[in-house]
Scaffold this active site. Structure first.
Site, short mmCIF file in Angstrom:
data_model
loop_
_atom_site.label_atom_id
_atom_site.label_comp_id
_atom_site.label_asym_id
_atom_site.label_seq_id
_atom_site.Cartn_x
_atom_site.Cartn_y
_atom_site.Cartn_z
N SER A 116 0.80 -1.22 0.00
CA SER A 116 0.00 0.00 0.00
C SER A 116 0.84 1.27 0.00
O SER A 116 0.60 2.17 -0.79
CB SER A 116 -0.93 0.01 1.22
OG SER A 116 -0.17 -0.06 2.42
N CYS A 117 1.82 1.37 0.89
CA CYS A 117 2.51 2.65 1.00
C CYS A 117 4.00 2.51 1.21
O CYS A 117 4.70 3.51 1.32
CB CYS A 117 1.91 3.48 2.13
SG CYS A 117 2.06 2.69 3.76
N GLY A 118 4.51 1.31 1.30
CA GLY A 118 5.94 1.14 1.47
C GLY A 118 6.35 1.17 2.93
O GLY A 118 5.87 1.97 3.72
#
Length: 304
Positions: A116-118
């Site tokens: 999703s966002c690292g």
């Protein structure tokens, strides 16, 4: 191609002329990966090589490292569509008795965060450092020519059979240090394509891939660098840009990372010691060029 492609009607406009005809599209369906019956992850993928994909995913997460670590993989019979037909979109991996039981909750958090966002930088690097089964050999392979690297994108593209029909797939290929094509896989997801080639190698007992080159059709993200390191692959090349965290991981792990590999041009972000570079005079002249501007130009052509 079976479930790999699908036909859909499309209205085509060509130089003012309008027509209706069927178009061939790449199939995209969810695959749920279970571990001992417990749901672990869901990825959107192109059907095919599902067992290899699941194996490669578990290699990249540090759960397994070789074929003997897996007691079996099967499709789940309880996975059915709304009409009651079996979907073949859920696989269950059973670990061998000698494999320590993984922290399922921890794996679920990692998978969610990565997709999703690292993960934050230091935590990501620490996670790979603590779970990698093999260290990359700084001396293997040695003397890989830039001319050999320059030929890989065209060879990867030529091997993309489904892309020719759909234009909508990423690809990953393994090459030997002498340029022999060892395997190539396609998928709507670049991560899945890499998992498929790594998973097939794991199932064939070929890990670690100490002398292999991994060529990918898109960007070189942290996750792709992670998958290369976890499979013992020393060289990762991409036709587009790497991320900053991918470069950080490559430098720390000793991975050779090449980006913007197009024709005879390329940027070497880490691990240049494995490559047979041009003569020092040519290299010195090239160093005066601002590679950042080249990267900016290349990034405008990124397609996925």
């Amino acid at each position: 191609m079976g479930r790999v492609t699908a036909r859909r009607p499309v209205v085509r406009v060509r130089e003012g002329a309008v027509s209706t005809r069927p178009d061939t599209l790449v199939t995209e369906e969810p695959l749920e990966i279970r571990l001992g019956g417990t749901p672990l992850a869901v990825t959107m993928r192109t059907p095919g090589d599902d067992f290899a994909l699941a194996t490669g995913f578990l290699v990249s997460e540090g759960v397994v490292a070789e074929a003997e670590d897996i007691a079996g993989i099967s499709y789940c019979g309880d996975a059915r569509d709304e009409d009651g037909a079996r979907t073949y979109n859920t696989v269950d991996v059973r670990l061998a008795p000698h494999v320590p039981a993984p922290d399922i909750a921890g794996l679920e958090r990692n998978v969610y965060t990565t997709s999703s966002c690292g993960l934050c930088g230091k935590a990501s690097l620490d996670a790979v450092r603590t779970t990698a089964r093999w260290e990359l050999d700084r001396e293997r392979p040695h003397g890989v020519g830039t001319g050999l690297l320059a030929r890989l994108p065209d060879r990867l593209r030529a091997a993309q059979r489904v892309f020719d029909r759909t234009g909508g797939l990423h690809a990953a290929a393994l090459f030997s240090a002498t340029g022999e094509l060892l395997d190539v896989r396609e998928d709507v997801g670049r991560h899945n394509a890499v998992d498929k080639v790594v998973g097939r190698a794991a199932r064939d007992g070929a890990l670690p891939l100490r002398d292999a080159l991994l060529m990918v059709s898109g960007r070189a993200s942290f996750e792709l660098a992670q998958k290369a390191v976890m499979a013992g692959i020393p060289v990762l090349a991409a036709v587009s840009a790497p991320s900053s965290l991918a470069v950080d991981l490559a430098e720390e792990a000793g991975l050779t990372l090449v980006g913007f590999l197009r024709g005879s041009s390329m940027n070497i972000y880490a691990g240049s010691h494995r490559l047979a570079l041009p003569a020092a005079s040519a290299l010195s002249a090239a160093s005066a060029v601002d590679t950042g501007s080249a990267a900016d130009t290349g990034s405008a052509t990124e397609t996925g």
